[in-house]
Design an enzyme around this catalytic site. Structure first.
Site, mmCIF file in Angstrom:
data_model
loop_
_atom_site.group_PDB
_atom_site.id
_atom_site.type_symbol
_atom_site.label_atom_id
_atom_site.label_comp_id
_atom_site.label_asym_id
_atom_site.label_seq_id
_atom_site.Cartn_x
_atom_site.Cartn_y
_atom_site.Cartn_z
ATOM 1 C CB ALA A 44 -0.580 0.281 0.951
ATOM 2 N N PRO A 68 -3.761 3.610 -5.817
ATOM 3 C CG PRO A 68 -6.141 2.914 -6.312
ATOM 4 C CD PRO A 68 -4.824 3.370 -6.989
ATOM 5 C CG ASP A 69 -2.784 -1.965 -1.136
ATOM 6 O OD1 ASP A 69 -1.908 -2.238 -2.256
ATOM 7 O OD2 ASP A 69 -2.980 -2.324 -0.102
ATOM 8 N N GLY A 70 -4.589 -2.065 -4.105
ATOM 9 C CA GLY A 70 -5.778 -3.019 -3.604
ATOM 10 C C GLY A 70 -4.527 -4.360 -5.151
#
Length: 315
Positions: free
Chosen positions: A57, A66-68
Site C-alpha cells: 500500500a 490506490p492500493d488493491g
C-alpha cells in the site's frame, strides 16, 4: 565493470538470510517496520531496527495509485524491495501479494526472483484479488504455499516464507477457518504464519496457541497492544503494514489543509529539521545485519526542541 550491491552480493544475501531467520528464535518478539522507499528505510535503520518489510500500500500510494489487486507489478515491487536492501544492508522481507500468477509454478518463480532481488523473506497470501470470490479454496492455497516453500529450499541461503490467511483482512471474520488455514500452511512448510487484521488479543492468543511456527501480527493503533503485550500472547514478529506511510500522508494532508483553510504554516513546528534529515540519510548502510530479536531499537536520535524546529532556516 559490474558493481556489487548489498542486494546482489551472494555473501551478503547469506548473512541477511541467516540473520532474519534467527530473529524469529530470539528471546522476545521483534518489530519489522515497513518503509516505502530508500529514504524511509534509511531513517528506520538509524533507529536500530534489525530488519525491514515492504508495504504494498505504501509503495502504491507513493506511485500515485490506490492500493488493491493488480495495482503493482512484480517488477515494481521487487525493484522497491531491492532499493530498501541497498539503502540499508538490512534483511528485508516483502509482501509478495498472492505470488503474481495463477499457477503454483508462478509463485515459485516469484520466490526465486525475490531471492535474486536480495530479499531475506517474503509472504504469500491466499487472496484471489476478485471481490466476488476473495479467498482461494484451501487446497489451492496450500499448493501455492508448498510451491513457495519448495522454491525457497532450492536457494543457496535461508529464505523465510510467510504464509498469510486473509480472512479478517478481506471482511471474512472467521477465526476457525483462519486457524484451519494457518495450520495447513504450517503443514505445507511455511516458516512464519500471518493473519492480518485480527481483531483483539484473544484472537491473537488463539492463533498463536494453534500453531507451532512463529506468528507475525499486523499492529495497528486500534489494537492498543504493546510489544510486551504481544509477546505475552505468543507473537514472535510484529509488522506495521501501511501505518507508517499513512501517518506520513496524514501529516502531509494536515499541513495542506492548514495552508489552504487558514493560510498559516504552523505545521513547520513538527517538521524534521533539515540538518537532522540530512544526518539521518547520510549515515552509511549497515555492512552486516545484527540479529538482535528485540522490540526495543537503538537509542533514537535526539530531537531538537520546538524552538529549534521553528527557527530551522534550511529550505
Amino acid at each position: 565493470m559490474s558493481h556489487t550491491t548489498p542486494s546482489s552480493d551472494p555473501a551478503a544475501r547469506l548473512r541477511r538470510g541467516e540473520a532474519f531467520r534467527d530473529l524469529h528464535t530470539g528471546p522476545g518478539p521483534f518489530v519489522v517496520p515497513n518503509p516505502w522507499d530508500a529514504g524511509t528505510a534509511r531513517i528506520l535503520a538509524s533507529f536500530g531496527f534489525a530488519a525491514l518489510a515492504t508495504t504494498g500500500a505504501g509503495l502504491a500510494h507513493s506511485l500515485g495509485r490506490p492500493d488493491g489487486a493488480d495495482q503493482l507489478t512484480r517488477a515494481e515491487l521487487l525493484a522497491n524491495a531491492a532499493a530498501l536492501v541497498d539503502a540499508t544492508g538490512l534483511p528485508v522481507t516483502a509482501d509478495l501479494e498472492s505470488g503474481f500468477g495463477e499457477r503454483p509454478e508462478d509463485v515459485a518463480e516469484t520466490i526465486r526472483l525475490a531471492a535474486e532481488a536480495g530479499l531475506a523473506g517474503g509472504s504469500i497470501e491466499d487472496a484471489t484479488g476478485r471481490p466476488e470470490d476473495p479467498l482461494r479454496p484451501l487446497d489451492e492455497a496450500v499448493e501455492r504455499v508448498a510451491a513457495a516453500v519448495e522454491a525457497a529450499k532450492g536457494l543457496d541461503f535461508p529464505f523465510t516464507v510467510t504464509a498469510r490467511a486473509e480472512n479478517f483482512f478481506l471482511g471474512r471474520p472467521d477465526l476457525d477457518d483462519t486457524i484451519r488455514r494457518l495450520r495447513a500452511y504450517e503443514a505445507a512448510g511455511a516458516d512464519v504464519l500471518y493473519a492480518p487484521a485480527l481483531p483483539d488479543a484473544e484472537a491473537i492468543r488463539a492463533v498463536c496457541a494453534a500453531v507451532s511456527r512463529p506468528v507475525n501480527v499486523l499492529m495497528t493503533g486500534a489494537l492498543k497492544l504493546s510489544v510486551a503485550d504481544l509477546g505475552a500472547l505468543g507473537v514472535r514478529r510484529i509488522s506495521t503494514g501501511s501505518a507508517l506511510s499513512r501517518a506520513a500522508l496524514g501529516a502531509l494532508t494536515r499541513a495542506a489543509r492548514e495552508i489552504t483553510e487558514s493560510g498559516t504554516f504552523g505545521f513547520g513546528a513538527d517538521a524534521l529539521p533539515y540538518a537532522e534529515a540530512n544526518a539521518l540519510l547520510a549515515a552509511p548502510p549497515a555492512t552486516a545485519p545484527v540479529p538482535a530479536a528485540t522490540g526495543s531499537a537503538a537509542p533514537a536520535p535526539t530531537a531538537p526542541s520546538a524552538a529549534d524546529r521553528e527557527s530551522d532556516p534550511a529550505p
